[in-house]
Write an enzyme that holds these catalytic residues in place. Structure first.
Site, mmCIF file in Angstrom:
data_model
loop_
_atom_site.group_PDB
_atom_site.id
_atom_site.type_symbol
_atom_site.label_atom_id
_atom_site.label_comp_id
_atom_site.label_asym_id
_atom_site.label_seq_id
_atom_site.Cartn_x
_atom_site.Cartn_y
_atom_site.Cartn_z
ATOM 1 N N GLY A 90 -31.114 28.736 28.504
ATOM 2 C CA GLY A 90 -29.897 29.476 28.681
ATOM 3 C C GLY A 90 -28.802 28.530 28.912
ATOM 4 O O GLY A 90 -28.024 28.973 29.579
ATOM 5 N N THR A 120 -31.318 31.206 22.970
ATOM 6 C CA THR A 120 -31.919 31.806 22.002
ATOM 7 C C THR A 120 -30.788 31.718 20.832
ATOM 8 O O THR A 120 -31.059 31.663 19.818
ATOM 9 C CB THR A 120 -31.819 33.305 22.170
ATOM 10 O OG1 THR A 120 -30.794 33.579 22.939
ATOM 11 C CG2 THR A 120 -33.166 33.411 23.149
ATOM 12 N N VAL A 140 -37.593 31.815 25.363
ATOM 13 C CA VAL A 140 -38.551 31.550 26.344
ATOM 14 C C VAL A 140 -39.714 32.321 26.305
ATOM 15 O O VAL A 140 -40.550 32.065 27.206
ATOM 16 C CB VAL A 140 -37.953 31.544 27.748
ATOM 17 C CG1 VAL A 140 -36.722 30.261 27.829
ATOM 18 C CG2 VAL A 140 -37.030 32.650 28.209
ATOM 19 N N TYR A 191 -33.968 43.854 37.184
ATOM 20 C CA TYR A 191 -33.708 42.452 37.462
ATOM 21 C C TYR A 191 -34.014 41.937 39.068
ATOM 22 O O TYR A 191 -34.530 40.928 39.297
ATOM 23 C CB TYR A 191 -32.052 42.598 37.402
ATOM 24 C CG TYR A 191 -31.282 41.198 37.799
ATOM 25 C CD1 TYR A 191 -31.624 40.434 36.420
ATOM 26 C CD2 TYR A 191 -30.634 40.755 38.304
ATOM 27 C CE1 TYR A 191 -30.825 39.161 36.399
ATOM 28 C CE2 TYR A 191 -29.791 39.566 38.665
ATOM 29 C CZ TYR A 191 -30.114 38.540 37.726
ATOM 30 O OH TYR A 191 -29.545 37.496 37.587
ATOM 31 N N ALA A 192 -33.831 42.821 39.945
ATOM 32 C CA ALA A 192 -34.440 42.395 41.264
ATOM 33 C C ALA A 192 -35.866 42.146 41.580
ATOM 34 O O ALA A 192 -36.042 41.198 42.148
ATOM 35 C CB ALA A 192 -33.814 43.803 42.331
ATOM 36 N N ALA A 193 -36.629 43.026 40.764
ATOM 37 C CA ALA A 193 -38.198 42.548 40.869
ATOM 38 C C ALA A 193 -38.189 41.306 40.129
ATOM 39 O O ALA A 193 -39.075 40.504 40.722
ATOM 40 C CB ALA A 193 -38.758 43.626 40.092
ATOM 41 N N LYS A 253 -36.222 38.729 40.060
ATOM 42 C CA LYS A 253 -35.697 37.531 40.721
ATOM 43 C C LYS A 253 -36.439 37.349 42.158
ATOM 44 O O LYS A 253 -36.676 36.232 42.251
ATOM 45 C CB LYS A 253 -34.137 37.835 40.887
ATOM 46 C CG LYS A 253 -33.344 37.656 39.638
ATOM 47 C CD LYS A 253 -33.580 36.397 39.005
ATOM 48 C CE LYS A 253 -32.507 36.059 37.953
ATOM 49 N NZ LYS A 253 -32.859 34.828 37.388
#
Length: 253
Positions: A13, A38, A64, A154-156, A158
Site C-alpha cells: 500500500g 494494487t 495482497v 475495520y475494528a475487528a 485491526k
C-alpha cells in the site's frame, strides 16, 4: 550512514499516504525499497520519484489478497536485491457502515485485505528472513482496534492484526525476526479525506473536529507514523518484540 543502510524492505500500500511516507523514510535511511500497491502505475511512479533522487527503489503491482501475486513480487524483490530484511504490512481499505447496514462484501473485503493480506505477506517474508537469520515485520493496526462506531469490520480486522503480531513475535523471535505493530490515530491521508467526503463534511472541519479530542492539539501526519515504523524496522528496536505502539497524540487504553 543511514539507519537502514544495506537493508532491503518491502512496503505494501505504498503509492500514497502512510505507505508512501514509510517507503520514502526507509529509502532516505539507506534501504533499498520495493513499493507495492494494487495500482501498479502509481507504485511505479512513486518508486521512480525516489530513483530520481538517487535512491534505489522498485515499484510493483500487488494485490495482497492474491497469494500468487504476493509470491511473485516477493520473489522478484529477492532476485533483484538478494535478500529481504523488512516487511511493512500497510495495505488497507475501509468499508464503513453501521452493523445493520453492513453487507457481507463490506465485511469480507476489509478482513481479507487487512488480515489475509498480512498473513500472505508475512508468511512469504519469513521464508527469506528465517534463511537469513534476520528480519523486521511491522504491521499497521489502528486505534479503531479498541472499537469505533460504524467500523465493526475495520475494528475487528485491526484488533486481529494485533493478535497476529503478538503470535508471530512468539513464533519468529528465535530466528532473529521481530514483529511489532503501529496503531495510528487520526492521520491526515487520502483515506480520511475520502471519509470526510462520504460524510459530506469539508475536510478542514473534519480535521478540526478530530483535533478537539487529541491531547497533543493537532492531527497526525503520515510522517508521524513513518517515524514509529522506522524505529521498529531499525537496529534500535532489536529487543522490542510483539509490541503495539499507538501513534495518536494521546494515551490509549
Amino acid at each position: 550512514m543511514g539507519r537502514l543502510e544495506g537493508r532491503v524492505a518491502l512496503v505494501t500500500g505504498a503509492s500514497r499516504g502512510i505507505g508512501l511516507a514509510v517507503a520514502e523514510r526507509f529509502a532516505r535511511e539507506g534501504a533499498r525499497v520495493c513499493l507495492t500497491d494494487t495500482d501498479g502505475e502509481s507504485a511505479s511512479r512513486a518508486a521512480a520519484g525516489l530513483v530520481d533522487e538517487g535512491m534505489d527503489a522498485l515499484g510493483a503491482k500487488m494485490d495482497v489478497t492474491s497469494r500468487t501475486e504476493v509470491e511473485s513480487v516477493f520473489r522478484r524483490t529477492v532476485e533483484r536485491y538478494g535478500t529481504l530484511d523488512i516487511l511493512v504490512n500497510n495495505a488497507g481499505i475501509t468499508r464503513d457502515n453501521l452493523l445493520f447496514r453492513m453487507t457481507d462484501e463490506d465485511w469480507r473485503s476489509v478482513l481479507n485485505v487487512h488480515l489475509t493480506g498480512s498473513f500472505f505477506c508475512a508468511r512469504e517474508a519469513q521464508r527469506y528472513m528465517v534463511a537469513g537469520g534476520y528480519g523486521r515485520i511491522v504491521n499497521l493496526s489502528s486505534v479503531s482496534a479498541l472499537g469505533n462506531r460504524g467500523q465493526a469490520n475495520y475494528a475487528a480486522a485491526k484488533a486481529g492484526v494485533q493478535g497476529f503480531t503478538k503470535t508471530l513475535a512468539v513464533e519468529l523471535g528465535r530466528y532473529g525476526i521481530t514483529v511489532n505493530a503501529v496503531a495510528p490515530g487520526f492521520i491526515e491521508t487520502e483515506m480520511t479525506r475520502q471519509t470526510a467526503e462520504r460524510m459530506g463534511i469539508p475536510f478542514e472541519d473534519f480535521v478540526a473536529a478530530a483535533v478537539e479530542g487529541i491531547p497533543a492539539g493537532r492531527s497526525g501526519k503520515p510522517d508521524d507514523v513513518a517515524s514509529a515504523v522506522l524505529f521498529f524496522a531499525s537496529e534500535e528496536s532489536a529487543f522490542v518484540n510483539g509490541q503495539v505502539l499507538y501513534v495518536a497524540g494521546g494515551p490509549r487504553d
